[in-house]
Write an enzyme that holds these catalytic residues in place. Sequence first.
Site, PDB file in Angstrom:
ATOM      1  CG  MET A  40      23.786  11.530  15.561  1.00  0.00           C
ATOM      2  SD  MET A  40      24.408   9.846  15.396  1.00  0.00           S
ATOM      3  CE  MET A  40      25.088   9.886  13.748  1.00  0.00           C
ATOM      4  N   GLY A  41      25.388  16.130  16.224  1.00  0.00           N
ATOM      5  CA  GLY A  41      26.451  17.109  16.375  1.00  0.00           C
ATOM      6  C   GLY A  41      27.257  17.298  15.103  1.00  0.00           C
ATOM      7  CG  HIS A  44      26.339  20.349   8.139  1.00  0.00           C
ATOM      8  ND1 HIS A  44      25.074  20.493   7.615  1.00  0.00           N
ATOM      9  CD2 HIS A  44      26.503  19.012   8.338  1.00  0.00           C
ATOM     10  CE1 HIS A  44      24.498  19.319   7.482  1.00  0.00           C
ATOM     11  NE2 HIS A  44      25.331  18.400   7.924  1.00  0.00           N
ATOM     12  CG  HIS A  47      23.004  19.778  11.435  1.00  0.00           C
ATOM     13  ND1 HIS A  47      24.334  19.532  11.195  1.00  0.00           N
ATOM     14  CD2 HIS A  47      22.404  18.566  11.516  1.00  0.00           C
ATOM     15  CE1 HIS A  47      24.533  18.224  11.146  1.00  0.00           C
ATOM     16  NE2 HIS A  47      23.379  17.614  11.338  1.00  0.00           N
ATOM     17  CD  GLU A 160      12.971  16.329   1.045  1.00  0.00           C
ATOM     18  OE1 GLU A 160      13.591  16.562  -0.027  1.00  0.00           O
ATOM     19  OE2 GLU A 160      11.751  16.493   1.184  1.00  0.00           O
ATOM     20  CB  SER A 197      27.471  14.718   5.301  1.00  0.00           C
ATOM     21  OG  SER A 197      27.714  13.655   6.201  1.00  0.00           O
TER      22      SER A 197
END
EC number: 6.3.2.1
Length: 292
Positions: A40-41, A44, A47, A160, A197
Amino acid sequence: MFVPNFNTLNMQIFNKNIDLTDYLIRFKTQSSTIGFVPTMGALHEGHLALMKQSIQENDVTVVSIFVNPTQFNNVEDLDKYPRTLEADVLKISSLSNEIIVYAPTVDDIYEGETKAQSFDFDGLENQMEGAFRPGHFDGVGTIVKRLFEIVTPTKAYFGEKDFQQLQIVKKLVSKNQLPVTIVGCPIFREANGLAMSSRNERLSASEREEAAFIYQTLQSAKEKFTTQTADSVQQWVVKTFKNHPAFELEYFVIADESTLLPIENKEISKNYRAFIALFVNNTRLIDTISLN
């Protein structure tokens, strides 16, 4: 094709699914593999770690950037979710300019009807996040299934940290017999232990540092679980957060990893995991840790 406000990147960036599918045809052979990282962009290092693994394991990697409205049951949360497409594309390009980016509009995904399908995930959707965010996993199932139909990946990579989501995506694939392998990847943490996050960007510097307490508590809970009952560990966690006014605990659950049902009696043959959700000021964070 969407092009950001810079011309130095030699990357394939699409915002229409028909253009993406046309482009991907050249990679769809019996011997080639497509890796897919849905996001969802507000990217960080976590990702980017998923992308690195996909690059290592596949011939081509596709990354989607789409804030999915149907998985938000809180309109304010949807409005506040960070949207940083240009910065995201720059981060991806620093990894590899051969990664294909799919940054669709809501209309391109939902074709005029922004509505979630209803799914039965054999009860996985009723626990934890599902209990506190009604309809959330219908939205997750809808967008993941739609993206799989568009990208038709060989493998798809999920972190996870959202372990319940990971289990639900695996169930989605199994029940719908989708030809994709789901790969779960370890949680990527900041130096102080806070799980990475996109929501961390909404924390102040002091809140971000104080949030290290979440992982510290999970680690202590894991240690206590080796000699204590699940109930006593849960009571200890609840009491610990009551004594820490910076946090508002929403839930702490110890559950069976496969069914996500709360533990009743500890069994040696089962794998257990602790799940936590809480608020730091008005920012909601989740984390998890394996207890085995």
